[in-house]
Design a protein around this motif. Structure first.
Motif, mmCIF file in Angstrom:
data_model
loop_
_atom_site.group_PDB
_atom_site.id
_atom_site.type_symbol
_atom_site.label_atom_id
_atom_site.label_comp_id
_atom_site.label_asym_id
_atom_site.label_seq_id
_atom_site.Cartn_x
_atom_site.Cartn_y
_atom_site.Cartn_z
ATOM 1 N N ASN A 150 31.998 -14.581 30.384
ATOM 2 C CA ASN A 150 31.706 -13.329 31.071
ATOM 3 C C ASN A 150 32.327 -13.346 32.467
ATOM 4 O O ASN A 150 31.999 -14.206 33.296
ATOM 5 C CB ASN A 150 30.184 -13.140 31.157
ATOM 6 C CG ASN A 150 29.795 -11.818 31.777
ATOM 7 O OD1 ASN A 150 29.991 -11.597 32.961
ATOM 8 N ND2 ASN A 150 29.227 -10.935 30.960
ATOM 9 N N SER A 151 33.225 -12.415 32.740
ATOM 10 C CA SER A 151 33.972 -12.422 34.002
ATOM 11 C C SER A 151 33.052 -12.234 35.208
ATOM 12 O O SER A 151 33.285 -12.810 36.280
ATOM 13 C CB SER A 151 35.047 -11.329 33.983
ATOM 14 O OG SER A 151 34.473 -10.058 33.788
ATOM 15 N N THR A 152 31.999 -11.433 35.048
ATOM 16 C CA THR A 152 31.066 -11.216 36.160
ATOM 17 C C THR A 152 30.320 -12.503 36.496
ATOM 18 O O THR A 152 30.179 -12.879 37.668
ATOM 19 C CB THR A 152 30.056 -10.111 35.807
ATOM 20 O OG1 THR A 152 30.772 -8.909 35.522
ATOM 21 C CG2 THR A 152 29.099 -9.868 36.969
ATOM 22 N N LEU A 153 29.848 -13.202 35.459
ATOM 23 C CA LEU A 153 29.148 -14.460 35.693
ATOM 24 C C LEU A 153 30.074 -15.523 36.277
ATOM 25 O O LEU A 153 29.678 -16.297 37.149
ATOM 26 C CB LEU A 153 28.528 -14.966 34.390
ATOM 27 C CG LEU A 153 27.343 -14.165 33.844
ATOM 28 C CD1 LEU A 153 26.871 -14.745 32.519
ATOM 29 C CD2 LEU A 153 26.197 -14.136 34.848
ATOM 30 N N LYS A 155 32.576 -14.963 38.196
ATOM 31 C CA LYS A 155 32.768 -14.613 39.603
ATOM 32 C C LYS A 155 31.559 -15.057 40.428
ATOM 33 O O LYS A 155 31.720 -15.558 41.557
ATOM 34 C CB LYS A 155 32.970 -13.098 39.736
ATOM 35 C CG LYS A 155 33.273 -12.641 41.164
ATOM 36 C CD LYS A 155 34.587 -13.221 41.669
ATOM 37 C CE LYS A 155 34.932 -12.706 43.057
ATOM 38 N NZ LYS A 155 36.193 -13.301 43.581
ATOM 39 N N CYS A 156 30.365 -14.901 39.871
ATOM 40 C CA CYS A 156 29.153 -15.359 40.568
ATOM 41 C C CYS A 156 29.191 -16.868 40.788
ATOM 42 O O CYS A 156 28.820 -17.354 41.867
ATOM 43 C CB CYS A 156 27.906 -14.964 39.777
ATOM 44 S SG CYS A 156 27.550 -13.192 39.753
ATOM 45 N N GLU A 158 31.875 -18.684 41.013
ATOM 46 C CA GLU A 158 32.897 -18.940 42.030
ATOM 47 C C GLU A 158 32.335 -18.733 43.434
ATOM 48 O O GLU A 158 32.561 -19.549 44.339
ATOM 49 C CB GLU A 158 34.094 -18.019 41.810
ATOM 50 C CG GLU A 158 35.202 -18.233 42.834
ATOM 51 C CD GLU A 158 36.352 -17.253 42.666
ATOM 52 O OE1 GLU A 158 37.224 -17.235 43.550
ATOM 53 O OE2 GLU A 158 36.365 -16.512 41.666
#
Length: 405
Positions: A150-153, A155-156, A158
Motif C-alpha cells: 500500500n503506497s500510503t502506508l 509513505k507513512c 518513510e
C-alpha cells in the motif's frame, strides 16, 4: 558505561547483536541490561520454556533481561506481522520507562522500525540518548519483499523513519551502500557510521570431515553446496532449485543442502518434489551451536538474495559466518557483499535469480583443484578475524557510545 540494549529479537532467537554482543560489552567492564520481547522468531510460536505474560525478568550470564509481551507471529500474513511489530513497540514504550534502570546510552536494534517508539519514549521521559543500528532499510525492504504494498502506508513508514533518523543520536549501518542511501535522504554523513556485522563466534564450531560425516550421513560422498539460514521471499530460492536441476545433469555427485526455517520452506519442498530433484536435501533449522557438522561437510557455502537494487547495498547476514567457517563461498548477490568477499579472496560470484549463472559458478568451483578451494576458505577465515570479528566491532561501538555520552 551503563548500556541498555533495546531489541525485539534476543537470544534464544537468532539475532546478530544479541547475547554475544551483551557478553562482550560486559567483558569490557560495562553494565548491560536488555529490554526485549518473548522469543518467537522465526517460527512465529513462543519458544518452549516461555509463556507470554506482563513482565518476565531473567538473568543470563550476569546480564539482566526484561521481557514484555507481544503478539507472536512470523508467517506470510502482513497483518499478523504488523501486529507482532506494533504489539512489542507499544508495550515496550508503555512499560519500558518504568522497568529499566538508568542507562548512559541505549543501543537500538532495527528491524523492525517500530522498535524506535520505545527508544524515543526513553529519550523523552528518561533522557537516555540512543544509537540506532539499521540492519534493514525501511520502507525499501517492506516493498521489495512484498510485505507491504500500500503506497500510503509505505509513505507513512518513510516519514516515521525520517523522524527516527532525526531523533537518534547516532546511526549505525552495516554497509557503505546503506550509508550512501541515508545520505541521499538527507542524513548528515557525520551522523552515520559503518560497522560490519559479526557472527556469533562462540556458536560456530567446525570439525574434521571424518568426524562430521558420522553426524551428517545425508552429506557423505557428495560435493555439498550448502545454504544455511532463513528461507523467505527475500532469498528467492526458486532460482537455486532451477540451478540444481541444471547442475544435476552434468555433475550428479553435487548435492544442494538447504538448512533452516522460514515461510518459504514448505513451498520450496513441494517445488523440488514436483521437479523430481534427487540432488536436493532439506534439513530442519538447528541452533548455530549444532550446525558445525553440516558446515564442516560443505564443499561450498551459498549466499543468494533476490535480484533487487536494495540488496546491492545489503550484506546478507550469513556472509560473516561463512567467512569465519573457512569454506569457499558462492555469492549470488550484487554490490557490497560481493565487494567484501572479493576483497577477502574467499569465493566466486554469480548473478542472483539466474539459474544458468549459479550453475556455471558451481561447475567452476567443482572443477577447481581441492587445494585452490581450501586456500579460498583460509583467506576468508583470516579476513574475518582481522576485519569483522566481534572484538573489532565492539571496540567501534564503544568509541561511538563514549563520544555520545
Amino acid at each position: 558505561m551503563r548500556i541498555l540494549i533495546l531489541s525485539q529479537l534476543f537470544d534464544p532467537e537468532p539475532t546478530f547483536k544479541g547475547l554475544a554482543f551483551a557478553r562482550e560489552l560486559t567483558r569490557q567492564g560495562h553494565e548491560v541490561e536488555v529490554l526485549t520481547g518473548f522469543p518467537n522468531y522465526p517460527g512465529g510460536k513462543v519458544y518452549p520454556g516461555y509463556r507470554v505474560k506482563l513482565v518476565q525478568r531473567e538473568t543470563v550470564d550476569g546480564i539482566s533481561v526484561i521481557r514484555v509481551p507481544l503478539y507472536p507471529s512470523h508467517d506470510g500474513s502482513s497483518i499478523r506481522r504488523i501486529l507482532n511489530y506494533l504489539s512489542f513497540a507499544f508495550v515496550a514504550a508503555l512499560l519500558g520507562p518504568l522497568l529499566v534502570k538508568p542507562a548512559d546510552i541505549v543501543y537500538v536494534y532495527h528491524p523492525p522500525a517500530t522498535v524506535a517508539l520505545p527508544a524515543i519514549m526513553l529519550k523523552l521521559l528518561r533522557r537516555m540518548p540512543f544509537v540506532y543500528d539499521i540492519q534493514d532499510l525501511w520502507p525499501d525492504t517492506l516493498a521489495t519483499t512484498g510485505m507491504l504494498n500500500n503506497s500510503t502506508l509505505l509513505k507513512c513508514v518513510e516519514l516515521w523513519c525520517r523522524l527516527i533518523y532525526r531523533m537518534a543520536d547516532h546511526l549505525i549501518v552495516l554497509s557503505p551502500g546503506f550509508k550512501k542511501r541515508l545520505q541521499e535522504r538527507g542524513v548528515p554523513a557525520g551522523k552515520i557510521s559503518v560497522i560490519y556485522n559479526w557472527c556469533d563466534e562462540s556458536q560456530i564450531t567446525t570439525m574434521a570431515r571424518v568426524e562430521a560425516a558420522g553426524r551428517e550421513p545425508a552429506m557423505v560422498g557428495r560435493f555439498n553446496v550448502v545454504f544455511a539460514g532463513t528461507m523467505g521471499k527475500a532469498q528467492a530460492l526458486d532460482a537455486v532449485l532451477e540451478a540444481a536441476d541444471l547442475v544435476g545433469a552434468k555433475n550428479s555427485h553435487v548435492q544442494f543442502v538447504f538448512i533452516g526455517g522460514g515461510i518459504e520452506v514448505d513451498r520450496l519442498k513441494r517445488r523440488a518434489e514436483s521437479m523430481s530433484l534427487t540432488n536436493v536435501v532439506f534439513l530442519p533449522r538447528r541452533p548455530m551451536s549444532e550446525i558445525g557438522s553440516a558446515l564442516s561437510m560443505a564443499d561450498a557455502l551459498l549466499v543468494h538474495l533476490k535480484d533487487d537494487p536494495l540488496f546491492e547495498i545489503t550484506l546478507p547476514s550469513k556472509t560473516q559466518a561463512y567467512l569465519a567457517v573457512g569454506r569457499p563461498i558462492i555469492m549470488a548477490v550484487r554490490g557490497d557483499a560481493v565487494d567484501l568477499v572479493e576483497a577477502a579472496g574467499a569465493g566466486i560470484c554469480c548473478t542472483p535469480e539466474n539459474a544458468q549463472s549459479i550453475a556455471e559458478a558451481i561447475g567452476n568451483l567443482v572443477a577447481m583443484h581441492e587445494d585452490v578451494r581450501e586456500e579460498m576458505g583460509r583467506k576468508g577465515a583470516d579476513f574475518y578475524r582481522q576485519e569483522l570479528a566481534l572484538t573489532a566491532g565492539v571496540q567501534r561501538f564503544e568509541q561511538i557510545f563514549q563520544t555520545i555520552i
